[in-house]
Design an enzyme around this catalytic site. Structure first.
Site, PDB file in Angstrom:
ATOM      1  N   SER A 128     -39.049  56.793   2.180  1.00 19.37           N
ATOM      2  CA  SER A 128     -37.713  56.268   2.435  1.00 19.37           C
ATOM      3  C   SER A 128     -37.665  54.775   2.167  1.00 19.37           C
ATOM      4  O   SER A 128     -38.609  54.051   2.475  1.00 19.37           O
ATOM      5  CB  SER A 128     -37.292  56.543   3.881  1.00 19.37           C
ATOM      6  OG  SER A 128     -35.989  56.044   4.122  1.00 19.37           O
ATOM      7  N   LYS A 182     -39.086  63.708   7.287  1.00 18.23           N
ATOM      8  CA  LYS A 182     -38.179  63.057   6.335  1.00 18.23           C
ATOM      9  C   LYS A 182     -36.840  63.784   6.276  1.00 18.23           C
ATOM     10  O   LYS A 182     -35.782  63.153   6.145  1.00 18.23           O
ATOM     11  CB  LYS A 182     -38.822  63.030   4.946  1.00 18.23           C
ATOM     12  CG  LYS A 182     -37.943  62.429   3.843  1.00 18.23           C
ATOM     13  CD  LYS A 182     -37.481  61.011   4.182  1.00 18.23           C
ATOM     14  CE  LYS A 182     -36.980  60.232   2.970  1.00 18.23           C
ATOM     15  NZ  LYS A 182     -35.872  60.847   2.241  1.00 18.23           N
ATOM     16  N   HIS A 185     -34.974  62.710   9.295  1.00 19.06           N
ATOM     17  CA  HIS A 185     -34.592  61.319   9.017  1.00 19.06           C
ATOM     18  C   HIS A 185     -33.288  61.289   8.224  1.00 19.06           C
ATOM     19  O   HIS A 185     -32.349  60.547   8.547  1.00 19.06           O
ATOM     20  CB  HIS A 185     -35.725  60.634   8.239  1.00 19.06           C
ATOM     21  CG  HIS A 185     -35.359  59.337   7.571  1.00 19.06           C
ATOM     22  ND1 HIS A 185     -34.556  59.275   6.452  1.00 19.06           N
ATOM     23  CD2 HIS A 185     -35.706  58.053   7.853  1.00 19.06           C
ATOM     24  CE1 HIS A 185     -34.409  58.017   6.079  1.00 19.06           C
ATOM     25  NE2 HIS A 185     -35.101  57.252   6.909  1.00 19.06           N
ATOM     26  N   ASN A 186     -33.205  62.115   7.182  1.00 20.38           N
ATOM     27  CA  ASN A 186     -32.011  62.133   6.348  1.00 20.38           C
ATOM     28  C   ASN A 186     -30.813  62.720   7.087  1.00 20.38           C
ATOM     29  O   ASN A 186     -29.673  62.302   6.865  1.00 20.38           O
ATOM     30  CB  ASN A 186     -32.276  62.915   5.056  1.00 20.38           C
ATOM     31  CG  ASN A 186     -33.133  62.130   4.077  1.00 20.38           C
ATOM     32  OD1 ASN A 186     -33.854  61.209   4.458  1.00 20.38           O
ATOM     33  ND2 ASN A 186     -33.069  62.490   2.815  1.00 20.38           N
ATOM     34  N   GLU A 189     -29.556  59.993   9.104  1.00 18.48           N
ATOM     35  CA  GLU A 189     -28.893  59.083   8.158  1.00 18.48           C
ATOM     36  C   GLU A 189     -27.458  59.550   7.881  1.00 18.48           C
ATOM     37  O   GLU A 189     -26.515  58.746   7.898  1.00 18.48           O
ATOM     38  CB  GLU A 189     -29.706  59.049   6.866  1.00 18.48           C
ATOM     39  CG  GLU A 189     -29.130  58.243   5.734  1.00 18.48           C
ATOM     40  CD  GLU A 189     -29.960  58.416   4.467  1.00 18.48           C
ATOM     41  OE1 GLU A 189     -29.367  58.727   3.417  1.00 18.48           O
ATOM     42  OE2 GLU A 189     -31.195  58.247   4.533  1.00 18.48           O
TER      43      GLU A 189
END
Length: 468
Positions: A128, A182, A185-186, A189
């Protein structure tokens, strides 16, 4: 000729920048790309650096020290499997291949198990930070065979972003743990970006702030406890003026957004795990409905909404929106960490949430000042079921919850859609209720499907013939 420390396959902007990053940290690099023209461009662009570009995959592999460290930056899906198919026959036992793209964690699980059967090591690693992060220091989220990680660690920790607490890279767990983290995480986001967009829309639609005034509000928020990369770039975007028209450039951008998969995967997996992630899911749905541009334009001509003129205190509105924004961002992180907790148990990842909060503080897209109290919360209680139960966050929610309610009341009165903010309040309200109306739901299910139910006053499972 001495062997090289790192090989990178896929020499697009990300791959090239990672190669430059590694070379700047003292590691020798060899790159390879099936597109000869791209490989030639990279060779020219990196002249003078300790970076070679191999003309063939065989020469690429042969130029690496063993066990080899190979980092792929190719599109997720079939391209990853195609490159792995080409690599597998020419590698040796204990060689390590890293998939640095946004692959689905289940694909990573499959690939890791397959490669283990022949003694090869496959790592799924979230990367990232975008192009700038790749060049200057990304947040790295690796998962795979832990002994092999120790061979990667000196390289990855030097390439990663650095904070006062160390490198923004840590071993996350076996199999698909890295790509799972990840993915979430997205998802976070998505939720935070949607929350920022709703704050922008509310400021514009209710008190009628100009783009310049919204820029100043966001800049003030970003200078305080709400500091984050996503808010920071929003400030930059709002300031940009189109040189051709003299208008704020953001006003000329078409209001349709894409979603490339990871946000949807987060929502899908939350449902599979039975974890509530309403804010993160609503952000995906908001992008989908934004894509109905022609339908929305047509609907705006025939569907009426409220028409009101703001007569309140503008400064009070901005202060309350600030609190509402903060609570929605907290809800995004709370949902993401709750989902990772469930997945860690389901898949045996043994995720360390204190470390995840630490590495997310630098390099990555969702880096924010808020991650320090999140880290502190998990440090106090590693078994914390939900961030909202931590003393810091529950105090914040109890103090400022009224602001979120007032903002949403105004949003309804003015007809401004706020899926992220409203779902954040629903999440908080549902989580804090000792009793929800699911008792009626269970009775309904038992009525039409004999699904049975439990009682609060006695042990056992019960079925009732409700119409008799």
């Amino acid at each position: 000729m001495s062997k090289r420390h790192l090989g990178i396959i896929g020499l697009g902007v990300m791959g090239r920048n990672l190669a430059l990053n590694a070379a700047s940290k003292g590691f020798s690099v060899v790159g390879y790309d099936a597109d000869a023209a791209k490989a030639h461009q990279v060779a020219e662009a990196t002249a003078g650096q300790d970076i070679a570009v191999a003309p063939s995959l065989a020469e690429f592999v042969d130029s690496l020290e063993t066990p080899r460290r190979i980092w792929m930056m190719v599109p997720a899906g079939k391209p990853v499997d195609a490159v792995l198919g080409d690599l597998r026959p020419v590698l040796s036992a204990e060689d390590i291949v890293i998939d640095g793209g946004n692959s689905h964690f289940k694909d990573t699980e499959r690939r890791a198990k397959d490669w283990e059967t022949v003694g090869l090591r496959f790592f799924g690693m979230g990367v990232s930070g975008g192009e700038e992060g790749a060049l200057h220091g990304p947040c790295l989220m690796p998962g795979g065979y832990e002994p092999s990680y120790r061979h990667l660690e000196p390289l990855l920790t030097k390439m990663a972003a650095q904070t006062e607490d160390g490198a923004c890279c840590t071993y996350l767990g076996p199999g698909g743990a890295g790509h799972y983290v990840k993915m979430v995480h997205n998802g976070i986001e998505y939720g935070i970006m949607q929350t920022i967009c709703e704050a922008y829309d509310l400021l514009r639609s209710i008190p009628g702030l100009s783009g310049t005034e919204i820029h100043d509000v966001f800049a003030q928020w970003n200078a305080e406890e709400l500091n984050s990369f996503l808010l920071e770039i929003s400030v930059v975007v709002l300031k940009k003026v189109d040189p051709e028209t003299g208008q704020p450039l953001v006003d000329l951008v078409l209001d349709t957004a894409e979603q490339k998969g990871t946000g949807k995967w987060t929502a899908e997996d939350a449902l599979d795990l039975g974890v509530a992630a309403p804010t993160l899911t609503s952000a995906v749905l908001a992008r989908i409905i934004s894509g109905l541009k022609q339908e929305r334009v047509a609907a705006s001509e025939v569907l009426r909404g409220p028409k009101r003129k703001f007569a309140g205190d503008r400064n009070d509105f901005i202060a309350r929106l600030r609190d509402a924004y903060a609570l929605s961002v907290i809800a995004c992180y709370a949902q993401g960490f709750a989902q990772m907790r469930a997945a860690s148990k389901e898949h045996g990842y043994d995720l360390n949430f204190t470390e995840i909060a630490r590495i997310w503080r630098g390099g990555c897209i969702i880096r924010a000042k808020l991650l320090e109290p999140i880290r502190a919360a998990f440090k106090r209680r590693p078994d914390l079921a939900n961030l909202m139960l931590d003393r810091y966050f529950r105090g914040l929610i109890n103090r400022t919850g009224r602001s979120l309610r007032k903002i949403l009341k105004l949003a309804i009165d003015y007809g401004v859609p706020c899926p992220a903010l409203s779902n954040s309040l629903t999440y908080i309200d549902s989580y804090r209720r000792a009793r929800l109306p699911a008792n009626l739901l269970q009775a309904q299910r038992d009525y039409f499907g004999a699904h049975t139910y439990k009682r609060i006053d006695k042990e056992g499972t019960f079925h009732t013939e409700w119409d008799k």
